[in-house]
Design an enzyme around this catalytic site. Structure first.
Site, PDB file in Angstrom:
ATOM      1  N   HIS A   1       0.855  -1.188   0.000  1.00  0.00           N
ATOM      2  CA  HIS A   1       0.000   0.000   0.000  1.00  0.00           C
ATOM      3  C   HIS A   1       0.893   1.241   0.000  1.00  0.00           C
ATOM      4  O   HIS A   1       2.024   1.203   0.505  1.00  0.00           O
ATOM      5  CB  HIS A   1      -0.902   0.021   1.240  1.00  0.00           C
TER       6      HIS A   1
ATOM      7  N   GLU B   1       0.972   3.908   1.755  1.00  0.00           N
ATOM      8  CA  GLU B   1       1.460   4.368   3.057  1.00  0.00           C
ATOM      9  C   GLU B   1       2.669   3.552   3.528  1.00  0.00           C
ATOM     10  O   GLU B   1       3.655   4.101   4.006  1.00  0.00           O
ATOM     11  CB  GLU B   1       0.357   4.256   4.125  1.00  0.00           C
TER      12      GLU B   1
ATOM     13  N   CYS C   1      -6.162   1.818   5.770  1.00  0.00           N
ATOM     14  CA  CYS C   1      -6.746   0.556   6.223  1.00  0.00           C
ATOM     15  C   CYS C   1      -6.126   0.188   7.578  1.00  0.00           C
ATOM     16  O   CYS C   1      -5.265   0.898   8.089  1.00  0.00           O
ATOM     17  CB  CYS C   1      -6.476  -0.536   5.189  1.00  0.00           C
TER      18      CYS C   1
ATOM     19  N   CYS D   1      -2.214  -0.142   7.406  1.00  0.00           N
ATOM     20  CA  CYS D   1      -1.488   1.120   7.273  1.00  0.00           C
ATOM     21  C   CYS D   1      -1.642   1.983   8.525  1.00  0.00           C
ATOM     22  O   CYS D   1      -0.699   2.650   8.941  1.00  0.00           O
ATOM     23  CB  CYS D   1      -1.957   1.854   6.034  1.00  0.00           C
TER      24      CYS D   1
HETATM   25 ZN   LIG Z   1      -3.442   0.226   3.623  1.00  0.00          ZN
END
Ligand SMILES: [Zn+2]
Length: 163
Positions: free
Chosen positions: A66, A68, A97, A100
């Site tokens: 991801h 992040e 999410c 993250c």
């Molecule tokens: Zn994430």
């Protein structure tokens, strides 16, 4: 005090958040066409960019890639203070999410700024609120909904093209 306009990420935190989000939107634009366009950027306490990344889950075949997580890893590499990113700000175009949100708490990020809300998986107020859980000993300052229409439009365009 710096002169007005001398520091784009200067004294006004709300203007700084908007400026940082514009960089995150730019970062999202670098995503592979197969990847959901989410961009993240880490800034140090002085507003200097440490690292940026786009979501690369498809491009890297990595469920943890991801935006992040990638940006936090790169920022820690260049920051020169081990893994801690205290006083750093992470700006991301979409509400993080659980993974993250957890990663940015572990990195001790000082401030989180995000754009669009993610009602299905968001862990910064929508579905869970990982970063402000009082049981954790580090809780970043949070501001959501920064440039939300622009951030949401990126995602809408992507999902519309998928259909
Ligand atoms: Zn994430």
């Amino acid at each position: 005090m710096s002169a007005p306009g001398a520091d784009p990420l200067g004294a006004n935190p709300l203007a700084a958040d908007t400026a940082m989000m514009r960089v995150a939107i730019e970062a999202a634009g670098a995503a592979d066409p197969r990847d959901v366009p989410v961009g993240a950027v880490v800034f140090d306490a002085d507003g200097r960019e440490l690292a940026r990344a786009a979501n690369a889950r498809e491009a890297l075949g990595d469920p943890t890639a991801h935006a992040e997580v990638l940006a936090l890893r790169r920022a820690a590499e260049v920051h020169g203070d081990g893994w801690r990113l205290e006083n750093a700000t992470l700006a991301v175009t979409l509400e993080p999410c659980t993974m993250c949100a957890g990663a940015l708490v572990l990195a001790r990020v000082g401030r989180l700024v995000f754009g669009a809300w993610e009602p299905k998986t968001g862990a910064v107020g929508s579905l869970w609120d990982v970063v402000r859980d009082r049981r954790l000993n580090h809780r970043p300052e949070v501001r959501g909904g920064v440039l939300e229409p622009e951030c949401a439009a990126l995602l809408d365009a992507f999902f519309r093209a998928q259909r």
